[in-house]
Design a protein around this motif. Structure first.
Motif, PDB file in Angstrom:
ATOM      1  N   ALA A 127      11.091 -11.160  -8.539  1.00 30.66           N
ATOM      2  CA  ALA A 127      10.243 -11.915  -9.462  1.00 30.66           C
ATOM      3  C   ALA A 127       9.326 -10.971 -10.227  1.00 30.66           C
ATOM      4  CB  ALA A 127       9.423 -12.943  -8.697  1.00 30.66           C
ATOM      5  N   LYS A 128       9.030 -11.331 -11.451  1.00 35.84           N
ATOM      6  CA  LYS A 128       8.175 -10.478 -12.286  1.00 35.84           C
ATOM      7  C   LYS A 128       6.684 -10.651 -11.985  1.00 35.84           C
ATOM      8  CE  LYS A 128       7.578 -13.615 -16.247  1.00 35.84           C
ATOM      9  NZ  LYS A 128       7.575 -13.729 -17.719  1.00 35.84           N
ATOM     10  N   TYR A 129       6.342 -11.557 -11.083  1.00 35.57           N
ATOM     11  CA  TYR A 129       4.951 -11.923 -10.876  1.00 35.57           C
ATOM     12  C   TYR A 129       4.311 -11.160  -9.720  1.00 35.57           C
ATOM     13  CZ  TYR A 129       6.850 -15.894 -13.440  1.00 35.57           C
ATOM     14  OH  TYR A 129       7.498 -16.682 -14.356  1.00 35.57           O
ATOM     15  N   GLY A 130       3.023 -10.887  -9.847  1.00 39.24           N
ATOM     16  CA  GLY A 130       2.216 -10.470  -8.721  1.00 39.24           C
ATOM     17  C   GLY A 130       2.224  -8.992  -8.397  1.00 39.24           C
ATOM     18  N   MET A 131       1.307  -8.614  -7.488  1.00 38.73           N
ATOM     19  CA  MET A 131       1.103  -7.236  -7.054  1.00 38.73           C
ATOM     20  C   MET A 131       1.697  -7.014  -5.664  1.00 38.73           C
ATOM     21  SD  MET A 131      -2.921  -6.787  -8.081  1.00 38.73           S
ATOM     22  CE  MET A 131      -3.613  -7.714  -9.477  1.00 38.73           C
ATOM     23  N   THR A 132       2.085  -5.785  -5.398  1.00 44.55           N
ATOM     24  CA  THR A 132       2.519  -5.411  -4.060  1.00 44.55           C
ATOM     25  C   THR A 132       1.309  -5.390  -3.133  1.00 44.55           C
ATOM     26  OG1 THR A 132       2.168  -3.040  -4.368  1.00 44.55           O
ATOM     27  CG2 THR A 132       4.302  -3.936  -5.090  1.00 44.55           C
ATOM     28  N   THR A 133       1.584  -5.240  -1.834  1.00 40.14           N
ATOM     29  CA  THR A 133       0.483  -5.191  -0.865  1.00 40.14           C
ATOM     30  C   THR A 133      -0.456  -4.024  -1.156  1.00 40.14           C
ATOM     31  OG1 THR A 133       1.936  -6.173   0.814  1.00 40.14           O
ATOM     32  CG2 THR A 133      -0.092  -5.113   1.589  1.00 40.14           C
ATOM     33  N   ASP A 134       0.092  -2.837  -1.340  1.00 37.54           N
ATOM     34  CA  ASP A 134      -0.754  -1.674  -1.615  1.00 37.54           C
ATOM     35  C   ASP A 134      -1.528  -1.849  -2.919  1.00 37.54           C
ATOM     36  OD1 ASP A 134       0.108  -0.467   0.688  1.00 37.54           O
ATOM     37  OD2 ASP A 134       1.594   0.824  -0.304  1.00 37.54           O
ATOM     38  N   GLN A 135      -0.878  -2.450  -3.919  1.00 38.09           N
ATOM     39  CA  GLN A 135      -1.550  -2.638  -5.207  1.00 38.09           C
ATOM     40  C   GLN A 135      -2.714  -3.613  -5.109  1.00 38.09           C
ATOM     41  OE1 GLN A 135       1.752  -3.825  -7.677  1.00 38.09           O
ATOM     42  NE2 GLN A 135       2.123  -1.739  -8.426  1.00 38.09           N
ATOM     43  N   ILE A 136      -2.556  -4.689  -4.363  1.00 36.84           N
ATOM     44  CA  ILE A 136      -3.641  -5.673  -4.305  1.00 36.84           C
ATOM     45  C   ILE A 136      -4.815  -5.125  -3.496  1.00 36.84           C
ATOM     46  CG2 ILE A 136      -2.906  -7.030  -2.278  1.00 36.84           C
ATOM     47  CD1 ILE A 136      -3.655  -9.553  -3.911  1.00 36.84           C
ATOM     48  N   VAL A 137      -4.543  -4.315  -2.490  1.00 34.11           N
ATOM     49  CA  VAL A 137      -5.635  -3.661  -1.770  1.00 34.11           C
ATOM     50  C   VAL A 137      -6.401  -2.749  -2.721  1.00 34.11           C
ATOM     51  CG1 VAL A 137      -6.213  -2.013   0.051  1.00 34.11           C
ATOM     52  CG2 VAL A 137      -4.501  -3.788   0.489  1.00 34.11           C
ATOM     53  N   GLU A 138      -5.678  -1.941  -3.499  1.00 31.35           N
ATOM     54  CA  GLU A 138      -6.316  -1.037  -4.439  1.00 31.35           C
ATOM     55  C   GLU A 138      -7.033  -1.823  -5.539  1.00 31.35           C
ATOM     56  OE1 GLU A 138      -7.534   2.583  -6.129  1.00 31.35           O
ATOM     57  OE2 GLU A 138      -6.824   2.009  -4.131  1.00 31.35           O
ATOM     58  N   ALA A 139      -6.428  -2.919  -5.989  1.00 31.79           N
ATOM     59  CA  ALA A 139      -7.049  -3.748  -7.028  1.00 31.79           C
ATOM     60  C   ALA A 139      -8.394  -4.300  -6.560  1.00 31.79           C
ATOM     61  CB  ALA A 139      -6.115  -4.888  -7.423  1.00 31.79           C
ATOM     62  N   PHE A 140      -8.457  -4.767  -5.318  1.00 30.13           N
ATOM     63  CA  PHE A 140      -9.722  -5.272  -4.786  1.00 30.13           C
ATOM     64  C   PHE A 140     -10.775  -4.169  -4.754  1.00 30.13           C
ATOM     65  CE2 PHE A 140      -9.578  -9.541  -2.467  1.00 30.13           C
ATOM     66  CZ  PHE A 140      -8.619 -10.063  -3.337  1.00 30.13           C
ATOM     67  N   ARG A 141     -10.374  -2.963  -4.350  1.00 31.57           N
ATOM     68  CA  ARG A 141     -11.329  -1.844  -4.307  1.00 31.57           C
ATOM     69  C   ARG A 141     -11.880  -1.546  -5.710  1.00 31.57           C
ATOM     70  NH1 ARG A 141      -7.607   1.032  -0.447  1.00 31.57           N
ATOM     71  NH2 ARG A 141      -8.578   0.842   1.622  1.00 31.57           N
ATOM     72  N   ILE A 142     -10.951  -1.483  -6.683  1.00 30.78           N
ATOM     73  CA  ILE A 142     -11.363  -1.172  -8.054  1.00 30.78           C
ATOM     74  C   ILE A 142     -12.266  -2.259  -8.605  1.00 30.78           C
ATOM     75  CG2 ILE A 142     -10.511  -0.870 -10.423  1.00 30.78           C
ATOM     76  CD1 ILE A 142      -7.945   0.337  -9.187  1.00 30.78           C
ATOM     77  N   LEU A 143     -11.860  -3.509  -8.450  1.00 36.99           N
ATOM     78  CA  LEU A 143     -12.629  -4.636  -8.988  1.00 36.99           C
ATOM     79  C   LEU A 143     -14.012  -4.710  -8.342  1.00 36.99           C
ATOM     80  CD1 LEU A 143      -9.719  -7.228  -9.056  1.00 36.99           C
ATOM     81  CD2 LEU A 143     -10.979  -6.421 -11.071  1.00 36.99           C
ATOM     82  N   LYS A 144     -14.066  -4.469  -7.038  1.00 38.12           N
ATOM     83  CA  LYS A 144     -15.360  -4.492  -6.334  1.00 38.12           C
ATOM     84  C   LYS A 144     -16.275  -3.395  -6.875  1.00 38.12           C
ATOM     85  CE  LYS A 144     -17.172  -4.847  -1.603  1.00 38.12           C
ATOM     86  NZ  LYS A 144     -17.982  -3.622  -1.422  1.00 38.12           N
ATOM     87  N   ALA A 145     -15.713  -2.230  -7.117  1.00 34.93           N
ATOM     88  CA  ALA A 145     -16.503  -1.119  -7.651  1.00 34.93           C
ATOM     89  C   ALA A 145     -16.996  -1.401  -9.064  1.00 34.93           C
ATOM     90  CB  ALA A 145     -15.677   0.163  -7.632  1.00 34.93           C
ATOM     91  N   LYS A 146     -16.274  -2.257  -9.766  1.00 32.01           N
ATOM     92  CA  LYS A 146     -16.631  -2.569 -11.154  1.00 32.01           C
ATOM     93  C   LYS A 146     -17.506  -3.826 -11.262  1.00 32.01           C
ATOM     94  CE  LYS A 146     -12.643  -0.302 -13.307  1.00 32.01           C
ATOM     95  NZ  LYS A 146     -13.423   0.626 -14.149  1.00 32.01           N
ATOM     96  N   GLY A 147     -17.942  -4.357 -10.127  1.00 34.35           N
ATOM     97  CA  GLY A 147     -18.909  -5.451 -10.173  1.00 34.35           C
ATOM     98  C   GLY A 147     -18.436  -6.814  -9.717  1.00 34.35           C
ATOM     99  N   ALA A 148     -17.160  -6.958  -9.376  1.00 36.54           N
ATOM    100  CA  ALA A 148     -16.681  -8.253  -8.869  1.00 36.54           C
ATOM    101  C   ALA A 148     -17.308  -8.528  -7.505  1.00 36.54           C
ATOM    102  CB  ALA A 148     -15.164  -8.259  -8.767  1.00 36.54           C
ATOM    103  N   ARG A 149     -17.718  -9.764  -7.293  1.00 35.73           N
ATOM    104  CA  ARG A 149     -18.396 -10.121  -6.036  1.00 35.73           C
ATOM    105  C   ARG A 149     -17.652 -11.180  -5.234  1.00 35.73           C
ATOM    106  NH1 ARG A 149     -24.170 -12.034  -7.322  1.00 35.73           N
ATOM    107  NH2 ARG A 149     -24.234 -12.113  -5.043  1.00 35.73           N
ATOM    108  N   HIS A 150     -16.925 -12.058  -5.923  1.00 39.04           N
ATOM    109  CA  HIS A 150     -16.224 -13.159  -5.257  1.00 39.04           C
ATOM    110  C   HIS A 150     -14.747 -13.091  -5.641  1.00 39.04           C
ATOM    111  CE1 HIS A 150     -20.227 -14.595  -4.405  1.00 39.04           C
ATOM    112  NE2 HIS A 150     -20.501 -14.623  -5.690  1.00 39.04           N
ATOM    113  N   PHE A 151     -13.894 -13.024  -4.627  1.00 43.26           N
ATOM    114  CA  PHE A 151     -12.477 -12.772  -4.868  1.00 43.26           C
ATOM    115  C   PHE A 151     -11.603 -13.952  -4.450  1.00 43.26           C
ATOM    116  CE2 PHE A 151     -14.398  -8.665  -4.767  1.00 43.26           C
ATOM    117  CZ  PHE A 151     -13.612  -7.844  -5.565  1.00 43.26           C
ATOM    118  N   GLY A 152     -10.508 -14.089  -5.180  1.00 37.27           N
ATOM    119  CA  GLY A 152      -9.492 -15.066  -4.822  1.00 37.27           C
ATOM    120  C   GLY A 152      -8.142 -14.387  -4.676  1.00 37.27           C
ATOM    121  N   ILE A 153      -7.263 -15.018  -3.903  1.00 33.38           N
ATOM    122  CA  ILE A 153      -5.884 -14.539  -3.723  1.00 33.38           C
ATOM    123  C   ILE A 153      -4.948 -15.684  -4.064  1.00 33.38           C
ATOM    124  CG2 ILE A 153      -4.228 -13.465  -2.158  1.00 33.38           C
ATOM    125  CD1 ILE A 153      -6.611 -12.846  -0.302  1.00 33.38           C
TER     126      ILE A 153
END
Length: 427
Positions: free
Chosen positions: A161-187
């Protein structure tokens, strides 16, 4: 399971005196009752919210009904965002789940205050460049890869499927987003379509709940909500048993208490974004038999075609058909029910056993309340039909008029040759 239309022949005869076939007809009472059942099934989760998938049935009158029932709106394009806004959805009433998203659509979603659900890790840079910042509330779409198997009958292939992030990517995405000011996350994740089993949501929930615990532990991110998406299907065939939404809700609750609560995450809100389950059984396409043909097979030609309902032509989807007024008649005639497109796959049914069909009979094509009208197109210059609402009080309201030739030619506004047809529909 005996499939019966939610409308009688007598009602249809009255309706067709005012509104010519073909048309879509939706059942307000059925939609409202179904929304109430869904809310009851997940009432154990205090933050639960259904975000109706607008793409399934994009009509503001139906969106208004669902809004009144407490639903939000799941949008995947600018025009869907506009419709949700026009109906009165605002802020976190709107979930924006898109892929290969034009930057201007991210900007519109943010202006409306929607929760943005990122499909890919590279979209973080696009979003930040577009907005100049990262929203405090953000969601990411997950794809576990591999093959997702529920039972012997149901299998899907997330890895293709063309949708979504891999496990490693979503972990890294959360780290990046948190560092950039995101406070509340959804999955969010969507792993299988139209499942007619009570097992799917609990299985998906376990995958997402375990991922949520890992993301919280590894990144420190606050997982505020988990979106189970759609995928809960409907029984298109009469021999299928419908899903038990109460059993599904209870199955998810058990997994929630097994996985999230022990991890100290018992405050996570759940979301769903159902389309097919919400409105699918509560819509039908009404069409009339206008021709019969006796060649190598027996054909019944109707006044609708794949332009009105694409699913059977597109991938052989089954839609049950009732001949109005002949619900109890013996199905002893074998027909192909066909439309008028210059395509041989323009068939609503192939070798379908039905009662004898006479010219003028009304045919009710079931379970078209989702991914029916919305998938329409204009091949052969065919025009989309009207949409009607059978209201809870028994009256009928036109909620979308049928297209006209003027509509079809309207975009040729710089073509003087078409001028008379942009203004008048008569030949």
């Amino acid at each position: 399971m005996d499939k019966k239309p939610f409308v009688t022949k007598e009602q249809l005869e009255i309706i067709t005196k005012k509104y010519p076939t073909p048309f879509y007809l939706y059942d307000e009472k059925g939609i409202r009752e179904n929304a109430e059942r869904l809310k009851k099934a997940f009432a154990w989760n205090s933050g639960y919210r259904e975000y109706f998938a607008v793409k399934a049935t994009p009509n503001p009158y139906l969106l208004q009904i669902l809004k009144e029932e407490g639903c939000g709106a799941d949008c995947s394009s600018a025009t869907e965002l506009m419709m949700a806004d026009a109906v009165g959805f605002s802020g976190h009433d709107i979930m924006f789940s898109s892929n290969e998203t034009p930057p201007e659509e991210f900007a519109l979603a943010e202006r409306l205050g929607a929760v943005i659900n990122l499909d890919d890790i590279t979209h973080i840079e696009c979003l930040e460049k577009t907005l100049g910042y990262i929203p405090e509330t953000i969601s990411c779409r997950y794809n576990p890869g591999g093959v997702f198997k529920i039972s012997n009958e149901i299998m899907d292939n997330p890895g293709d499927a063309k949708y979504g992030m891999t496990t490693d990517q979503i972990v890294e995405a959360f780290r990046i987003l948190k560092a950039k000011g995101a406070r509340h996350f959804g999955i969010h994740a969507f792993l299988a379509s139209n499942t007619v089993t009570n097992e799917y949501y609990p299985m998906l929930a376990r995958i997402l709940f375990e991922l949520a615990v890992r993301l919280h532990q590894e990144t420190g991110a606050h997982v505020a909500f988990i979106n189970l998406s759609g995928g809960v299907g409907i029984p298109y065939r009469p021999d299928q048993e419908p899903n038990d939404i109460m059993a599904i809700g209870e199955g998810v609750r058990k997994v929630y208490e097994e996985v999230l609560v022990p991890a100290g995450m018992g405050d996570v809100s759940l979301c769903t974004e159902m389309g097919r389950f919400m409105t699918g059984p509560y819509g039908c396409l009404v069409t009339r038999a206008i021709h019969e043909k006796h060649t190598y097979k027996e054909y019944i030609g109707v006044d609708s075609c794949a332009v009105n309902l694409m699913r059977p032509a597109m991938y052989g989807a089954y839609h049950h058909i009732t001949v109005a007024g002949k619900e109890t008649a013996v199905c002893d005639h074998r027909y192909d029910i066909v439309g008028s497109l210059c395509e041989n796959n323009d068939k609503f049914a192939i070798d379908r056993m039905l009662p004898e069909i006479e010219m003028g009979d009304l045919l009710v094509i079931h379970d078209t309340g989702a991914h029916g009208f919305s998938m329409g197109y204009n091949y052969n210059g065919k025009l989309k039909s009207a949409e009607l609402l059978l209201k809870s009080d028994g009256t009928v309201q036109k909620i979308r008029r049928a297209e006209t030739p003027q509509d079809y030619f309207a975009t040729l506004d710089e073509c003087p040759m078409m001028e008379k047809y942009r203004k008048h529909s008569e030949v």
